[in-house]
Enzyme design. Sequence first.
Site, PDB file in Angstrom:
ATOM      1  NE  ARG A  48      -3.638  -2.470  -0.011  1.00  9.88           N
ATOM      2  CZ  ARG A  48      -3.371  -3.584  -0.696  1.00  9.88           C
ATOM      3  NH1 ARG A  48      -2.273  -3.656  -1.450  1.00  9.88           N
ATOM      4  NH2 ARG A  48      -4.181  -4.624  -0.655  1.00  9.88           N
TER       5      ARG A  48
ATOM      6  CB  SER B 160     -10.092  -3.170   3.168  1.00 10.77           C
ATOM      7  OG  SER B 160      -9.436  -3.671   4.299  1.00 10.77           O
TER       8      SER B 160
ATOM      9  CD  GLU C  47      -6.204  -1.059   2.268  1.00 11.69           C
ATOM     10  OE1 GLU C  47      -6.779  -1.258   1.182  1.00 11.69           O
ATOM     11  OE2 GLU C  47      -5.780  -1.975   2.988  1.00 11.69           O
TER      12      GLU C  47
END
Length: 304
Positions: free
Chosen positions: A177, A227, A297
């Site tokens: 990420r 998410s 996230e």
Amino acid sequence: MNQYMEFYKLLGEFYNEEDITVDSPMSEHIYFRVGGPADILVTPVNEEQVVNTLKLCREYNVPYFILGNGSNILVKDGGISGVVIKFNKLNKITTEGNCVTAQSGALLKDVSKAALENNLRGFEFACGIPGSIGGAVFMNAGAYDGEMAHVIKSARVIDENCNIKNLTKEELELGYRSSIVMKKGYVVIEATIELESGEYASIKDKIDDLTNRRESKQPLEYPSAGSTFKRPEGYFAGKLIQDSGLKGFSIGGAAVSEKHSGFVINKGGATAKDVLDVIAHVQKTVKENFDVELHTEVRIIGRD
């Protein structure tokens, strides 16, 4: 309007009237359906407009934010200062051999469809990710054991000096990420992925399978940013949250999904503060129960 009225007039020289707005509610532009207004929102239709906008912002010290499809963003209730540059109109997709090249605003589902139509396999993992290719490169998006780092060949970006440069896969420094784009504040304008030849039927079967899995396990019927938390090393965020008894926990219109504890959703009428309060409570509770830090996230931006 706001303190950027004069700057709005400057930007107006580069944009048609329908491509520049003031005080645009961000709740209309992000999946979470929350968030206050952007002082100015522009939707460029070519690279020149993007470069000119960035140059002006930097020259006049006006903050800016790059928006793809708004699927991994939470905008606070106070909105966004300065300029939001939304890439949805820069969405051209072309294929050549085993490579698919897409402008930053192209949706991942459309890139996946283009790959399928050209019998190219390897991008099926992205078929259900509700983001754009630019955002996917920015954060090295992934799902179902696949990620952009597995398929990216190169990307064209605008650097901190408003110069366009081509970055190779290695130069993009894609990690979990993260990317050099994220670290240095570059702007992705185009990306090329390299795939493998495959059979249409088997590619389609995999896309259908992943789509069914996503629909059965994720709360797609509610607005969210996907998410909510990154995967902590050695754990699954959703299981930690569920084992903390937080499934269904709610504040105002925001709640931990009953279907998948890793998702914070907007049940209806949520404010950004509701969502942030749920996130904070989840982080605090998981830390107390398991001594594990949950990091978001979803990108949280804007004014309180």
